[in-house]
Design an enzyme around this catalytic site. Structure first.
Site, PDB file in Angstrom:
ATOM      1  CG  HIS A  93      -0.527   0.285   2.497  1.00  0.00           C
ATOM      2  ND1 HIS A  93      -0.179  -0.703   3.395  1.00  0.00           N
ATOM      3  CD2 HIS A  93      -0.319   1.450   3.136  1.00  0.00           C
ATOM      4  CE1 HIS A  93       0.210  -0.145   4.524  1.00  0.00           C
ATOM      5  NE2 HIS A  93       0.139   1.158   4.397  1.00  0.00           N
ATOM      6  CG  ASP A 229       0.301  -4.052   2.754  1.00  0.00           C
ATOM      7  OD1 ASP A 229       0.909  -3.533   1.795  1.00  0.00           O
ATOM      8  OD2 ASP A 229      -0.527  -3.426   3.458  1.00  0.00           O
ATOM      9  CB  SER A 659       2.849   1.692   6.348  1.00  0.00           C
ATOM     10  OG  SER A 659       1.587   1.300   6.741  1.00  0.00           O
TER      11      SER A 659
END
Ligand code: ARG
Ligand code: GLU
Length: 724
Positions: A93, A229, A659
């Site tokens: 992402h 991810d 992230s």
């Protein structure tokens, strides 16, 4: 009661208190995101939890620390260097926006994935940068020298801004690198980061959404989780290994600071650290400001986004073109939407307000007699009064942002201000047309990902919300337009989107190409502009100035409040709120058991991914090749007991910006890539509960399995250093 039982009673009571204190210390050990340069103070605690290396392996001043292997990726993610040739691992992402720029309906990397088969195939990403933090230094004395705490912010700010600039210049000259100074502890400390930003970054590997975004928004912020991810990029440098603009002749960045990868796994309670760039946390505010979050800004944003997302999802289901235009935007809108729901719920379950109120009572008691902090006594009273006066304004401002400006056409209309201004210039007709055309061309990015039919449906639901909730703040223009269209949303929307120049790039471009001096009225009367301008005028005149003052005063009070809290609480080690600077969090691998059984294991596996396969679903459809690999148990070196570990949870304190962060074991070796938190614990930006707050990471073995077996890019693994 005899004397004897009384004594043993006391003993037991004492023991319980001791145990409670110990429990609290253990809990404290997991809360916090620490400045790497201060890790020495935590070395003992980290070792007691399992760390097996000196903390100066993680960070040191002489250029050999692992801080040199962690990058700020783009503007708000983290990445880690995993090979001596500048290979970066981050989240899927985090690469999503970059890939959107490279992806087309013919070359759809979201559907098919992308794995370079050699360095020559790596794809340059225009505009993407990564930043290394080489060193950090506490410069508080230089910045705050001679400034008294109670100096008001207006004078203080400009004085500090000047000192920051001068100090940054000094560091730049000394180091030949960038220097950035930021406030910590609400402005009670200042640190400089010596940094290098590389700007030739290329895409190396990106699994299809069926792996990298598996479970989509349904599993987002949820544990158990099954998303692969991750994505990979590479840093390129000039001949001197320093940052350079994109050039074919640039070479992969060479480094000795990269993470070794440990593939032997982990057990529950194993020590972990997360190294990265958390964006924003607000842990020390009063209950009065916390109330703004859970009772005003979060609920309004949730309600508005629920409506918008319904509309977007429907349109994206109708057309692949709309899907491609909206997929990245949608992920962003939905991400906050769900996190805030978890936040509101978590703050409530934890009675965060009650706990804050209790703390505030204790604080007041301390402050009443704290001679060295004379200002502390009145702080909470002032904060309360100030916070409460703006509740109505914060409410309306949130409707402005999430409902009115939630309509893309209205938000984009702010760009028309510049076009209108052109008509006031002494331009010739040709100059006018050229300038307008340039401005329209500048909106290409917006139109590339815009679908007016989708936005029109969003307009209908969001305007309805805006009209119903704005009360006396409702701009006259909205009211009269609504009434003129007989209070029928569809008629109103049809009129706006049928006639506004902004709703169609072609119409707007045609207007720009033939505009004459007397045409300015067409822009000024444009419905999109009128909607934006009337809302914005009310906002500019009546709301923003008051809120600006409010935030400035609150910043002042909070600086003092934070300082006083630290002074009062001598036994607690405070950490500065996240501010998108490099931090280390440490904790342990842990399952999630918020309210007793069922306890979720700390790990998910490929077998569970396959079990979730739903070929009719957009987000739970497992790619065919992955199913084949599973059926053949073709896991290469990465399989464990007939499956592949996919994701795991731990109790590290993380936030948005973490992230892509490296997750390290007790030896500082990479075991995973952080990408999310569990729903039960998203309130950790305001309140950390070690029983409920979990960070979620992709297991490195899943990443390597997908790269090698799914992507056929085993050549990348040869660059890495794999250990057991
Ligand atoms: N919740 C994660 C974060 O805050 C992942 C977001 C991307 N995934 C998604 N389904 N929207 O960034
Ligand atoms: N997904 C988040 C990010 O983009 C990290 C998860 C979190 O907020 O903890 O940074």
């Amino acid at each position: 009661m005899s004397g004897k039982t009384n004594a043993s009673h006391l003993l037991i009571k004492g023991l319980i208190l001791l145990l409670l204190a110990a429990g609290q210390r253990a809990a404290n050990a997991k809360e916090g995101m620490w400045i790497p340069a201060t890790l020495k103070a935590h070395e003992q605690d980290m070792k007691s939890l399992g760390l097996q290396i000196p903390v100066d392996v993680l960070y040191n001043e002489n250029g050999t620390g692992l801080n040199n292997a962690v990058v700020l990726f783009g503007r708000g993610c983290t990445g880690e260097i995993i090979s001596p040739q500048g290979l970066i691992l981050t989240n899927h992402h985090c690469g999503y926006g970059s890939v959107q720029g490279l992806s087309t309906t013919e070359n759809d990397y979201f559907a098919n994935g992308f794995f370079a088969q050699s360095q020559k195939d790596e794809l340059p990403v225009a505009g993407l940068t990564v930043t290394f933090i080489r060193r950090m230094e506490n410069v508080t004395e230089r910045i705050l020298d001679g400034i008294v705490d109670t100096m008001r912010d207006a004078g203080r700010d400009s004085l500090i801004a000047r000192r920051i600039r001068a100090t940054e210049e000094d560091f730049k000259e000394k180091t030949h690198m960038d220097a950035m100074i930021k406030p910590y502890f609400d402005g009670n400390q200042y640190w400089v980061a010596i940094a290098e930003t590389y700007r030739d970054i290329r895409l190396v590997g990106f699994p299809p959404n069926g792996i990298g975004a598996f479970g989509g928004d349904v599993e987002n912020w949820i544990w158990p989780r099954h998303t692969g991810d991750f994505s990979m990029f590479r840093v390129y440098a000039g001949a001197d290994n320093k940052p350079a603009d994109y050039s074919k002749s640039n070479k992969p960045y060479r480094t000795e600071q990269y993470f070794k990868i440990n593939v032997s796994g982990y057990k529950e309670n194993d020590f972990t650290t997360v190294y990265g760039f958390p964006g924003t946390t607000v842990e020390n505010i009063s209950s009065f400001e916390l109330k703004q979050v859970y009772s005003i800004t979060d609920p309004i944003a949730i309600a508005a986004r629920t409506k918008k997302l319904d509309v977007w999802t429907t349109h994206m289901g109708w057309s692949r073109e709309t899907f491609l235009k909206y997929t990245s935007k949608r992920a962003g809108v939905a991400n906050g939407w769900k996190k805030w729901q978890g936040e509101v719920a978590g703050l409530k379950v934890n009675d965060a307000t009650g706990k804050k109120q209790k703390f505030e009572a204790a604080f007041q008691k301390w402050a009443d007699t704290a001679k060295r902090y004379p200002y502390a006594k009145t702080l909470l009273g002032e904060i309360k009064k100030l916070a409460e006066t703006v509740y109505p304004l914060i409410t309306q401002d949130q409707y402005n942002k999430e409902a009115a400006l939630g309509v893309e056409l209205i938000a984009q209309a702010s760009a028309m201000e510049k076009m209108i201004a052109c008509f006031r210039q002494p331009y010739t007709e040709k100059e006018l047309q050229d300038t307008l055309t340039k401005l329209v061309n500048g909106m290409a990015g917006f139109y590339k990902n815009y679908d007016a039919a989708t936005d029109k449906d969003a307009f209908m639901v969001l305007m309805d919300m805006y009209l119903k909730n704005s009360g006396d703040w409702l701009p006259v223009y909205y009211k009269t337009q609504y009434e003129m269209h007989l209070k029928d949303m569809a008629t109103w929307a049809g009129d706006v989107y049928g006639n506004s120049l902004l709703a169609s790039k072609d119409k707007l471009a045609a207007f720009a190409a033939r505009a004459k001096k007397e045409d300015s009225a067409q822009l000024i009367n444009d419905a999109a502009w009128q909607l934006y301008n009337s809302m914005n005028t009310t906002r500019k005149m009546q709301i923003s100035p008051v809120l600006k003052d409010y935030y400035s005063n609150m910043r002042y009070l909070n600086r003092l409040y934070t300082k006083a809290q630290i002074a009062m609480n001598k036994t607690k080690t405070y950490y500065p709120d996240a501010n998108l600077t490099l931090r280390v969090a440490y904790g342990q691998v842990k399952g999630l058991d918020p309210d007793g059984p069922p306890k979720y294991s700390f790990q998910t596996t490929l077998g569970e991914v396959i079990a979730l396969d739903d070929t009719a679903s957009d987000i739970f459809k497992v790619p065919k090749k992955l199913k084949e690999l599973y059926a053949q148990k073709d896991f290469g070196r990465w399989g464990v007991k007939g499956t592949v570990p996919v994701a795991f949870t731990a109790s590290n304190h993380t936030s948005g910006g973490n992230s892509g962060s490296p997750v390290l074991n007790a030896k500082g070796e990479l075991i995973g890539t952080n990408f999310d938190r569990a729903y039960e614990g998203t309130m950790s930006d305001y309140y950390f509960d070690p029983n409920r707050c979990r960070n979620i990471s992709v297991d490195i073995r899943y990443t390597l399995f997908v790269v090698e077996k799914f992507g056929g890019a085993g050549w990348l693994i040869d660059e890495m250093k794999i250990v057991k």
